[in-house]
Every structure is written in structure tokens, then in C-alpha cells.
Scaffold this motif. Sequence first.
Motif, PDB file in Angstrom:
ATOM      1  N   ALA A 251       0.826  -1.211   0.000  1.00 39.01           N
ATOM      2  CA  ALA A 251       0.000   0.000   0.000  1.00 39.01           C
ATOM      3  C   ALA A 251       0.859   1.259   0.000  1.00 39.01           C
ATOM      4  CB  ALA A 251      -0.936  -0.004   1.207  1.00 39.01           C
ATOM      5  N   HIS A 252       1.978   1.211   0.726  1.00 41.65           N
ATOM      6  CA  HIS A 252       2.850   2.391   0.801  1.00 41.65           C
ATOM      7  C   HIS A 252       3.435   2.745  -0.564  1.00 41.65           C
ATOM      8  CE1 HIS A 252       5.478  -1.093   1.066  1.00 41.65           C
ATOM      9  NE2 HIS A 252       6.500  -0.328   0.748  1.00 41.65           N
ATOM     10  N   MET A 253       3.638   1.739  -1.408  1.00 41.37           N
ATOM     11  CA  MET A 253       4.192   1.991  -2.735  1.00 41.37           C
ATOM     12  C   MET A 253       3.180   2.740  -3.596  1.00 41.37           C
ATOM     13  SD  MET A 253       5.926  -1.787  -3.168  1.00 41.37           S
ATOM     14  CE  MET A 253       6.840  -1.470  -4.680  1.00 41.37           C
ATOM     15  N   TRP A 254       1.916   2.352  -3.485  1.00 38.43           N
ATOM     16  CA  TRP A 254       0.869   3.046  -4.245  1.00 38.43           C
ATOM     17  C   TRP A 254       0.684   4.470  -3.729  1.00 38.43           C
ATOM     18  CZ3 TRP A 254      -0.874   0.889  -8.602  1.00 38.43           C
ATOM     19  CH2 TRP A 254      -0.713  -0.491  -8.764  1.00 38.43           C
ATOM     20  N   ARG A 255       0.801   4.663  -2.403  1.00 44.09           N
ATOM     21  CA  ARG A 255       0.689   6.023  -1.859  1.00 44.09           C
ATOM     22  C   ARG A 255       1.837   6.898  -2.353  1.00 44.09           C
ATOM     23  NH1 ARG A 255      -0.488   3.244   3.007  1.00 44.09           N
ATOM     24  NH2 ARG A 255       1.578   3.760   3.845  1.00 44.09           N
ATOM     25  N   THR A 256       3.022   6.309  -2.467  1.00 40.01           N
ATOM     26  CA  THR A 256       4.168   7.073  -2.968  1.00 40.01           C
ATOM     27  C   THR A 256       3.954   7.474  -4.415  1.00 40.01           C
ATOM     28  OG1 THR A 256       5.663   5.918  -1.459  1.00 40.01           O
ATOM     29  CG2 THR A 256       6.662   7.034  -3.342  1.00 40.01           C
ATOM     30  N   LEU A 257       3.398   6.574  -5.208  1.00 41.62           N
ATOM     31  CA  LEU A 257       3.078   6.917  -6.589  1.00 41.62           C
ATOM     32  C   LEU A 257       2.018   8.011  -6.655  1.00 41.62           C
ATOM     33  CD1 LEU A 257       2.990   3.345  -8.158  1.00 41.62           C
ATOM     34  CD2 LEU A 257       4.409   5.239  -8.989  1.00 41.62           C
TER      35      LEU A 257
END
Length: 264
Positions: A251-257
Motif C-alpha cells: 500500500a505504501h508503494m501506491w501512496r508514494t506513486l
Amino acid sequence: MKTVDIDRRSFIAKLGGAAAVLTMAPELLAEELEDEMIRELDNSFQQETPQQQETEDPPKPTHRRGTGRVFTNMKELPPLPDKPTFIDFFNARFAPGRHVLQSANHAVETGQPERTIFACLVHDVVQGLVRSDHGYWGAQLFAPYVDERVSWGIRYHQALRFFPDDEVGYEYPEMYNRIFGKDYEVEDYIKKDYDMVRNHKWYMESRLITVNDQYGFVPGYEPSIEPFIDIIGRQFKQPKEGLGYDNSPSAHMWRTLQNPDRPL
């Protein structure tokens, strides 16, 4: 099959010259070449005057080579909805995505399984976030939402692209020889992964991605995401909370994107 053409001298100059290339790991060189081909593919849709092409010097690096595109392109990013879907991310963060769309379209045209079509559609999109070891990062990004074979295929396509397979018509990319020379050697971890994958029951999950990958650099051909909407719906488990807000391992990767300007 016509593909984008990369000027060897210009490309090596962008990397800092022949001396700099000699110090770079083989895997990093391959990542740089693929990124250059994708950029060239996207640029083929933009008109430049002959004078621009002759006079513009290659830009000097302003960031680490493995940095994802959302961090290097300072144009304003389109906003995402409160509960973003994969298609929202594709249109707002991964577009134009010509390379992956062309790869997936070739999988459709050759009658490959729907799972393979979807894997081809997403196999490189993580490069918006990070380019180094993109197969491994891409697998992590999608693992919570897809069939395990899809994320496995994404993970190991990075290693398989360096090794030919005559049975499926995959040859060692001639572009590697032309740009880097015949003595080009991959790193040990890539060789070890290949040896493992070659004898694995899911070998073809990764191999078919590399096969279709070859057909993803066709200049002047711009497929759309629209024909893949139904496939995405069947192959991607969209969280009801929206990507980035479902507490998944990625989930953190999608938030970073979604917001690469977040400082902490």
C-alpha cells in the motif's frame, strides 16, 4: 519487426561516456537501455525539427539512474480520486505506457492466456516508482492483488531477458550486443535466478513476458488501455478502500506513486 533505434554514441554519451559505462554493473546498463528505448518510443510521437535534433546536447544527469519517473518528471501530476483504482493509476501515473500496451496487445493477437496478457500489461509500470531491479519491485507492487503466478512472472522476467530460449523463439537481444559488446556479462544474482527459474514449473509465466516484451517497441503504434478493461477487472483484485489505503504489504508503494512530493 520494426523497433525503435538507439544511437550508440549518443546513448553512451548520456551515460557519461565510455569510461563511465565500464564502471556500471551490467544489470544497470540493461535498465538504462530499456528506459532509453521506452523514452525513444514515447518521443516518436512528438515532432522535433531537424535543427533541434542536431543541436541539442544530451542532458546531464540530475538524479540517480535508478530513480523512478514520478521523481524525475517535474510536470504537475494529475490528481487521483479518493479511492483510486488500478486504471486511475495507469492513466495518471503510468501513461502513456506504450511499451506495456504494445506488449500486452501482442499477447492478445497471438492468443496467449489472459493471465499472460495482464502480466505483460503491468510488467514494467513500476518503473514510474523505481527503475533499479524493476522486476522485483514490480512483483512486490502487484503481489497482494493478483494471481501468484502473475507476480512471480513479473519478478523473474528481469533475469530471463538475458537468456535465449529457441523453443519459444526468444533470442538474446541484439541491441545488447550492439550497444555493450559481445562480452557483456550479467551479475551473479541474475544468473542464479535464471538457473532456478529455468527448472521451475512456472518458468513460462516469466518467459512469455520476455517474448511479448520484444514487440513493445514499435514506433508509430499507439494502442489504448480500453480493450484491456475487462481483463483488468478479472485479473486485478481492486481493494474497496482504494489502492494505497487497504493496508496491504505494498500500500505504501501506491501512496508514494500517488504523492511523490510527500517529504516524509
